[in-house]
Each structure stands twice: as structure tokens, then as C-alpha cells.
Motif scaffolding. Sequence first.
Motif, PDB file in Angstrom:
ATOM      1  N   LYS A 215       0.684  -1.223  -0.115  1.00 39.04           N
ATOM      2  CA  LYS A 215      -0.057   0.124   0.036  1.00 39.04           C
ATOM      3  C   LYS A 215       0.824   1.240  -0.044  1.00 39.04           C
ATOM      4  CE  LYS A 215      -3.422  -2.164   2.889  1.00 39.04           C
ATOM      5  NZ  LYS A 215      -4.316  -2.287   4.032  1.00 39.04           N
ATOM      6  N   ALA A 216       0.786   2.158  -1.064  1.00 38.71           N
ATOM      7  CA  ALA A 216       1.525   3.371  -1.277  1.00 38.71           C
ATOM      8  C   ALA A 216       0.963   4.179  -0.256  1.00 38.71           C
ATOM      9  CB  ALA A 216       1.686   3.890  -2.523  1.00 38.71           C
ATOM     10  N   VAL A 217       1.780   4.941   0.476  1.00 33.11           N
ATOM     11  CA  VAL A 217       1.326   5.907   1.480  1.00 33.11           C
ATOM     12  C   VAL A 217       1.576   7.433   0.916  1.00 33.11           C
ATOM     13  CG1 VAL A 217       1.524   7.082   3.794  1.00 33.11           C
ATOM     14  CG2 VAL A 217       1.496   4.435   3.513  1.00 33.11           C
ATOM     15  N   LYS A 218       0.766   8.174   0.576  1.00 31.75           N
ATOM     16  CA  LYS A 218       0.951   9.523  -0.044  1.00 31.75           C
ATOM     17  C   LYS A 218       0.946  10.519   1.101  1.00 31.75           C
ATOM     18  CE  LYS A 218       0.047   8.063  -4.757  1.00 31.75           C
ATOM     19  NZ  LYS A 218      -0.732   8.191  -5.981  1.00 31.75           N
ATOM     20  N   HIS A 219      -0.232  10.283   2.191  1.00 33.74           N
ATOM     21  CA  HIS A 219      -0.537  11.267   3.108  1.00 33.74           C
ATOM     22  C   HIS A 219      -0.685  10.562   4.458  1.00 33.74           C
ATOM     23  CE1 HIS A 219      -1.794  14.097  -0.083  1.00 33.74           C
ATOM     24  NE2 HIS A 219      -2.133  12.999  -0.986  1.00 33.74           N
ATOM     25  N   VAL A 220      -0.136  11.341   5.314  1.00 31.39           N
ATOM     26  CA  VAL A 220      -0.237  10.967   6.758  1.00 31.39           C
ATOM     27  C   VAL A 220      -0.890  11.971   7.547  1.00 31.39           C
ATOM     28  CG1 VAL A 220       0.917  10.632   9.160  1.00 31.39           C
ATOM     29  CG2 VAL A 220       1.818   9.461   6.852  1.00 31.39           C
TER      30      VAL A 220
END
Length: 604
Positions: free
Chosen positions: A509-514
Motif C-alpha cells: 500500500k503506497a502511503v502518500k498522506h499521513v
Amino acid sequence: MPTPNSSMNPTQVNFNSPRKFRTTLKSKCKETFFPDDPFRQFKNEKPLGKAKKTLQYFVPIFEWLPQYNLKMFRFDLLAGITITSLAIPQGISYAKLAEIPPIIGLYSSFVPALVYAILGSSKHVAVGTVAACSLLIADTIGSKVSSKDDPTLYLHLVFTAAFITGVFQAALGFLRLGILVDFLSHSTITGFMGGTAIIICLQQLKGLLGVSHFTTKTDVVSVLHAVFKNRNEWKWETAVVGMAFLVFLLFTRYLVGKLHKGLNPISIEYLNFDAEYLPYTLKAGIITGIIALAEGIAIGRSFAIMNNEQVDGNKEMIAFGFMNIVGSCFSCYLTTGPFSKTAVNYNSGCKTAASNLVMAIGMMLTLLFLAPLFSYTPLVALSAIIMSAMLGLIKYEEAYHLFKVDKFDFCICLAAFFGVAFITMDMGLMISVALALLRALLYVARPAACKLGKLPDSTLYRDTEQYAEASGPPGILAIQLGSPIYYANGNYIRERILRWIRNDEGNGKAVKHVLLDLTGVTSIDTTGIETLAEVLRILEVKHIKMKIVNPRLDVLEKMMKSKFVDKIGKESIFLCMEDAVEASYDFSATTEKQGFEEQRSGVA
């Protein structure tokens, strides 16, 4: 181009200038020392009305006395007579535990009861001596001065300890420091009382078996060793007497001592603050003062809740404090609100603190006319009375409840129980409190945090571990922090956030925003802000955008003062999670569009 949240969210995050230091200090002091807002009753009152309410606040008898009537008096009279009948044997028995003359136990249910009737805010608390504190006083002061070798000095030190207890309790009340008593948790009190009951019951074997030589130590091993070492002194007669009331009247030969007629003699001149003995009186006074407060206030609140009423803990501290200060000047030792007497008072239908006034009058009549009759109470009878009272302090069901609900609380309870029973009373208490504080530190050092997901067909974001159906938006990692961010937990929070990112990336799962939901973060220090700044820098290197959701006022003000808001940008701080998620989608779509246009321009 409008900011992401300006086009979607009509309600903006409030970025007003931070409050002045004086304002924040006043707010924090109010929440720390006056959480119950005791001054609300003085609002919109004229000077005369304020003076009247001030008098009623500090001297509660003026609050209930104007509405007092004959119907209420009938209930208080019955309750007062009932607790008087209980106060006499308990006073004599607990004085025996404290190794002081039995008459002192009767004195201690007279003057303190008068003081509490005037200053006490609880309708149900019935004041008197307690077994645990009595034994603790004997153990602490007895380690310096023997009650047998120098009974006069020993008694004077007991009075001095009661005076110190009163000053300490009153000071806590006036300074609104009731928070200190809260460190004695319910599990600690349960274990402490149970352990105390065990050692008190074992010590009564001296009276039940007729043993003359006994140990001055209180732990189980020493007491049992003394019992079996002196088994040649065992008297089967006294053992039988302890089980049958008529038989012990024929066989017992050990008496309590003389009980003279007359009211409490003044003892203020006997208070001893000599440097040689002061450490022992201070230790006895402060430790028993804390225990007495914790027990008395907890009991008062428990019975008040049954009637949907409230008890002001700080006012109770002041009442207990003055009760012990005045009592120590009139030949009394430590008094508080014991459970057994308060329960009897409540069940007898008391309506006001006047039941204590009735008890004081009853004790006065006893001291004037009936005291010598109790001189012939056999020691074995007192031992039986004490044991029967102590068995009720061992809360088996409560311990089992702690075991089922919270294993750590159960361990704290056991630490107090076994520490009191096998080491010393003060060590058992300290070990238990230390474990409770360790637990509190663990909560601070390892704060609650969870990964959030959106519930189906709603706008709610909840813990994905608690709600399996909740799922995180694609490319977005939503995290909720549930405690203050301090120097003690900054590293853990940083590593926890990075671990969640690694786990998601490891699962493809690509994480672009936290998105960090700070709703539960009530405060933050400079190290905590630096932690968030460090996380921001790490995420920027990874090309991951970080957003803040719903920071509390105190947290947001510190972020503004430290320039963290400038670093992350006001457009990255949102009022709710839904707005932050939509802004993240909007940002991603805009970025992808820009990337596509740049790609087309490059091809052209």
C-alpha cells in the motif's frame, strides 16, 4: 489557487493570536486547583449574600442548620445513638491497637465529632478512630519509644502525630491539593486494608491465646514466630473464652485498664516537637494523614453517590484537619471517617452531620457517668471485637473483580497486601504506590495511538483494530494520538508513526498522506513539537504529505509560537478528519494532473 480546505470547509481552524501567559496560567491554575468551580455560587450575589455564602462554604453547619426540623432530628437522633453504641467498643479496641490507654479511644469520639458536625460537608460520615492507622501509629512511634517502657512519652508523641496529621490535612485542603490523595488508587487501598486486617487479626492471637510475651513487629512471619515460640504460654481457657461470651467472663484474667470519669483533659502542653522524636512523629502523622484522607473522602463520596449527592473533597480535608488539630489538644489521637461506623450511620437513616453531634453528646455522657463500667472489659473480648471488625476489611470479591477486569490493578492490590503482611505497613504502601506511579509513567511513555479507518456508509473514522469493517482511504494513513506529547514519549510516537508507514508499504500500500488526529492530545511540550517537526522532515524526504487534524487550543497555540504552523502550512491543518481526507484526494488529483500536463509538454 484556493487552499484545499477553503473550497470545501466553511468552518476554518481558528488561528487567532495565542493567549497571553497570564491568561493561560490562570486557566491552568483554575483547572488544577478548582476543577469543581467552588466560586460559581458567589456570582451575581450582593456583598451581604457573598458574605453569607462564604460563611456557609467554610462552615457547612450554617448551610443545613436553617432548614433543620424535628423530623430530620428524629432520624439523626436514632443514627447518633446507634453509632455511639458502636464507638465505645471500637474506641477501646482501636486504642489497644495503638498501644495507648483505652480512655483515649473514647476521648477521640467526643471532641472530633463536635468539630466535624460544624465543619464537615458530608451528611453520612461518622467520625472515629480506625484500625489501620492505629496500628501504623504504634508501629512507627513504637520503633523509637516503647509504649511499655515510657508510656507517658509515647502518648505525648501520639498526640503530636495527630497534631501533625491535622496541620497536613488542613494545608492540603486550603491549598486545594487533594490531587495528592488521588495517588492512593482504589486497588492500593483494597490491598492495604486487606493486608492490615490480616496482621491485626494475627496480633489478636496474643489476647485469644493468653500469651504474655509478644513481638512489637507487625509482619506475619514475626507475629506467627512469636505465637509459636511462646506456645508454652497458651491457655486453652482463653481460646474457648474467645468463642463463648459467658465462658470468658469466668476464666479471663487480663483487663483493659482503668477508665476514669471525666471529659477530655487538655493536652496541648504535652505536644512534643523535640528534634530527636520529630522524624518519627512526622512520618506517622503524614502517612496516617494520607491514608485517613483517602479512606474518609472515598467513603463519604461513596455514600453521597447513593443519594445522588456530592461531597467536596477539599472541604472534607479542612474538616478532618481541624478535627485532628483540635483533638490533639484535647487528648485525642487520629480520627477520620471509618467505613463501619459510616455504614451504620447511613443505614440508620441519618439526614445531616448532626448525628455526629448526637454521638458527641452520647460520648460525653459516657465519659461523665459510665466510663468506669468498661474497665472490666476482658482483653479476649476486645480481641474478638477487633477480629470480627477486621474480617470485613478483607474484600475477596473486590480482589477477584480487579483480577477479572485489570491484571495490573490486581498486581498493585497484591503488592500492597503482601507488602503490608510480610514486610511493614509503610513499605507495603510505598511499593503499591510505586507500582501505580510506574503504571502512570508507562501510560505517558507509551501513549495510546491507533490507525483510523472509515466506517461504511458514514463519515466516521474509528480504530481499525476495534472495528474490522473500517478501512483506510487508499494512499492515506490516518492516525489518532490519544495522550499529551511530551519529552518522555516523543521518540515512541515518532517510531510508531514510521512503523505504520513501513507496515503499509510492506503490504503493497503506497502511503502518500499521513493525517495525525490530535483531538486526544491535551497538551504538548517543546520536545513534542520538535518530534512532530522531525516526522514532517522525514516524510518530506519520502515525498509524503503530513496533515494535522483538530489540534486543541493549548496545542495549536504552542505550534504557532514555535513556528511549526509556518513549517507545515496553515492549509495542512484541518478541523475534522473528513476535511483532511478530501483535501488529500484533491491534492493528489491536482498533482497527478500537473504531472500529466508536464509529461505532455515534455513530449511536445
